[in-house]
Enzyme design. Structure first.
Site, short mmCIF file in Angstrom:
data_model
loop_
_atom_site.label_atom_id
_atom_site.label_comp_id
_atom_site.label_asym_id
_atom_site.label_seq_id
_atom_site.Cartn_x
_atom_site.Cartn_y
_atom_site.Cartn_z
N ASP A 133 2.14 -12.43 -7.96
CA ASP A 133 2.45 -11.47 -6.89
C ASP A 133 3.62 -10.61 -7.36
OD1 ASP A 133 4.66 -13.06 -6.65
OD2 ASP A 133 4.16 -13.84 -4.68
N SER A 134 4.03 -9.67 -6.53
CA SER A 134 5.07 -8.73 -6.97
C SER A 134 6.47 -9.22 -6.65
CB SER A 134 4.86 -7.39 -6.26
OG SER A 134 5.16 -7.54 -4.88
N GLY A 135 6.56 -10.24 -5.82
CA GLY A 135 7.88 -10.73 -5.43
C GLY A 135 8.37 -10.17 -4.11
N GLY A 136 7.83 -9.04 -3.69
CA GLY A 136 8.33 -8.37 -2.50
C GLY A 136 8.17 -9.20 -1.24
N ASP A 169 4.86 -4.01 -2.82
CA ASP A 169 4.41 -3.43 -1.56
C ASP A 169 5.37 -3.83 -0.45
OD1 ASP A 169 3.78 -6.13 -1.52
OD2 ASP A 169 2.05 -5.86 -0.21
N GLN A 190 -2.06 -1.68 2.77
CA GLN A 190 -1.32 -2.16 3.94
C GLN A 190 -1.79 -1.38 5.17
OE1 GLN A 190 0.59 -4.72 4.39
NE2 GLN A 190 1.16 -5.35 2.30
N GLY A 244 -0.73 -7.90 4.05
CA GLY A 244 -0.27 -7.77 5.44
C GLY A 244 -1.18 -8.41 6.47
N ASP A 262 -6.00 -16.57 -2.10
CA ASP A 262 -4.98 -17.56 -2.42
C ASP A 262 -4.38 -17.99 -1.11
OD1 ASP A 262 -3.14 -15.06 -2.11
OD2 ASP A 262 -1.77 -16.76 -2.19
N CYS A 309 -16.94 -36.61 1.03
CA CYS A 309 -16.28 -35.99 -0.14
C CYS A 309 -16.44 -36.88 -1.37
CB CYS A 309 -14.80 -35.79 0.18
SG CYS A 309 -13.83 -35.12 -1.18
N CYS A 313 -14.49 -36.43 -4.18
CA CYS A 313 -13.35 -36.24 -5.07
C CYS A 313 -12.80 -37.59 -5.54
CB CYS A 313 -12.26 -35.41 -4.38
SG CYS A 313 -11.15 -36.34 -3.31
N HIS A 316 -6.96 -34.04 -3.02
CA HIS A 316 -8.10 -33.99 -2.11
C HIS A 316 -8.24 -32.61 -1.45
CE1 HIS A 316 -10.95 -34.89 1.07
NE2 HIS A 316 -10.10 -34.23 1.86
#
Lengths: 394, 394
Positions: free
Chosen positions: A91-94, A145, A208, A235, A285, A323, A325, A354
């Site tokens: 990401d940009s950090g903003g 952004d 945005q 956003g 994400d 599941c 897993c 999990h």
């Protein structure tokens, strides 16, 4: 970076694709676990590979402050530093400057903030955000952004949207200049590959505009006009009603180029994945599976489970009987509860594994369903919760 | 349980053997990681298997208090509860009552103490210690004993030694009675296997007596006379000089039956392993590799390394260039340091895996050296530190 759409669902905007990065090709729709400070919390890289993770997210803000992007650059980039030979998006950090720093000040030129670690003063301009991400050697970088919380005034939302466009232009220009520079001196660079045969890294623009359709339309137009390798929807999931999230995703995704990847930032639940894939999203994400895991909140096909609850003290079943897993094949709810109650590290470790499996499995099912033309029937499955009405294909 | 000696070193008392338990056969000398509360902290069971761990230690005191031995018994025993199908040794709980509880009172009948979790009152008698360990379904159980710190008065040391013998008689009697009971009703029992063809669980006696040769001799005689499946050396590494530890180990091991396993409790460093194997010890446990790992203290072939140290901030080498563990094959010192400095869980996780590998590898090298007749040359290797004089074989 190269993106190819491999299959389109006839009934919705859902599609499968391949995202070719300098560190491997990734099937989309994809869920990217969040590796904040160069580690996805409570799980090791080899277990991430076992889960089928081909791309993860790094947080520029955290890595910039600690261990520092220059240290990582000198190390040959974040991939080498963290022992992760697969793809990384940063990401940009903003966003984190704004959400973590009480003392952050925003101006036309960027974010002025103090480190939460030592109080030192820092400044993130659009150019700086690009510089840091290039130092990290990220495969997919994001423009700086400005994201606003919900609700925000129409004025603030519009101002942030305009600023995001202005910064996107500066990021694009800075990224292009630096890439050109590096192309001339390939021997000084290990983070970028410019040859025609191999995919290079990518810069994504961010749309945005809050939940205002007109602002979103204007933002999408401006960002697409600048031109990026992919487009993110920023956003969202910042406090607005779920229906507004979905409506905004649907509107915005429809305004973005059909042959480029669309990335919905920071969203969401397994239900959100299936709903937003239908609206045209390729990449996701979210900290939810990993953060919830550390708090003992378990994703299952029957809904969320608070594993610390006393009712599980003698429960011999796996977390989710449906599941497959490694955690569900070996351990019981009673054991997991004991680990959490006793404060043992293995609790968060197993829950993380999990929950990530659940997310990765969900997105894999989504891909399979799109490819086999069964996306509509997938949507009605219990694990995705109460069904919301899905938009038609466009 | 059955123990067979497979090879004897001609120069020292070192030997290899096979310990046949209800949950698998274990090569000795063996190092047993400590799984205090049903988990070896910061590592999962499947990674323990990858490391070659065939037996681990559970702490009766902790499991009794949480989640409770009756819950574990109802679950089918500790193996099932924690998803560990291999062998488990449990201590008696006495040592931890004394070291953790300010309010513990000791009498001829046992330990009276308050839970550190909720202040509730509890009592561990020799019979209770056996009952709890049978409920846990342990493969190797320990008698309740009384350990004294160093230095302690001759009077207290002698009294604790005598009490340990008295308790050992009660443990043996209680264990035999309960085993006989279970043998008559095999259908009510899942924790014990009494058939002649399969090895059953075992009860070990513990020799005490501080560093006083006469008290150790008397203790060994009394405990051996009662008769156990194996013998432990307790009350060492409690503050005494290292030479006294080694001398006491040498003396005591020589007083124990040559055809039964000898277990040195709670000791020690990699150097201690090689020194005490030479003195006749077959089994070890110690929190050192796991506890040190969580504090960022790394065992390497060149000595101990404090990974948080700033000197490692840009160090691209693995923790130990001579190590082939999964951690050393993938990650750098700089990355590990970053994880510890940032407080990331992956730091303790990776360090634990490496340190356990180091211990397991050390004990494997010891076994290999004994089998190939090269134990003397192993002792001079750098990883075992400055060489101490070794006793002759007996």
């Amino acid at each position: 970076m190269k993106f190819e759409v491999t299959y389109r669902d006839p009934d919705t905007r859902a599609r499968t694709g391949l995202l070719h990065t300098p560190h491997g090709s990734i099937e989309t729709p994809v869920f990217m676990p969040v590796g904040t400070a160069g580690t996805v919390k409570a799980i090791n890289q080899s277990d991430l590979e076992s889960l089928g993770v081909g791309i993860l997210l790094g947080n520029t803000y955290h890595l910039y402050l600690r261990p520092g992007h220059e240290l990582i650059r000198d190390f040959g980039g974040l991939h080498k530093f963290m022992g992760w030979p697969h793809a990384i998006l940063t990401d940009s950090g903003g966003y984190q400057v704004m959400s973590l720093e009480d003392l952050a000040k925003i101006s036309e030129d960027g974010y002025e903030f103090r480190s939460h670690l030592d109080g030192s003063a820092h400044f993130f301009s659009p150019e700086k955000a690009v510089e840091i991400q290039l130092a990290l050697g990220s495969d997919i970088m994001m423009c700086l952004d400005q994201c606003v919380q919900y609700p925000s005034s129409a004025e603030l939302t519009a101002q942030a949207m305009k600023r995001t466009s202005a910064w996107a232009r500066r990021c694009r220009a800075s990224y292009s200049a630096r890439s050109a520079e590096r192309e001339v001196q390939p021997e000084t660079n290990s983070g970028l590959r410019i040859s025609n045969s191999e995919p290079g890294p990518a810069l994504f623009g961010i749309v945005q505009g809050g939940i205002d359709p007109e602002l979103r339309r204007q933002s999408a137009e401006e960002i697409v006009e600048i031109g990026f390798e992919g487009y993110a929807l920023g956003g969202l999931s910042v406090g607005e009603p779920k229906s507004a999230t979905y409506d905004t995703v649907e509107l915005t995704a429809g305004l973005l180029p059909g042959d480029q990847p669309r990335y919905l930032m920071g969203v969401g639940t397994p239900q959100d994945l299936v709903q937003c894939v239908a609206r045209g999203v390729d990449m996701f994400d979210c900290v939810m599976p990993t953060r919830h895991a550390r708090n003992g909140s378990i994703f299952t096909s029957a809904g969320r489970m608070a594993i610390k609850n006393a009712r599980y003290a003698r429960d011999p079943l796996p977390l989710d009987p449906a599941c497959l897993c490694a955690v569900c094949r070996r351990y019981s709810r009673a054991y997991l509860r004991h680990l959490f109650v006793a404060g043992e590290m293995l609790g968060p470790m197993l829950a993380t594994r999990h929950n990530l499996h659940f997310y990765l499995d969900t997105i894999r099912e989504i891909r399979d369903a799109i490819r086999s033309g069964e996306y509509n029937s997938l949507r009605s499955k219990a694990r995705f919760g109460p069904e919301a009405s899905l938009p038609p294909a466009s």
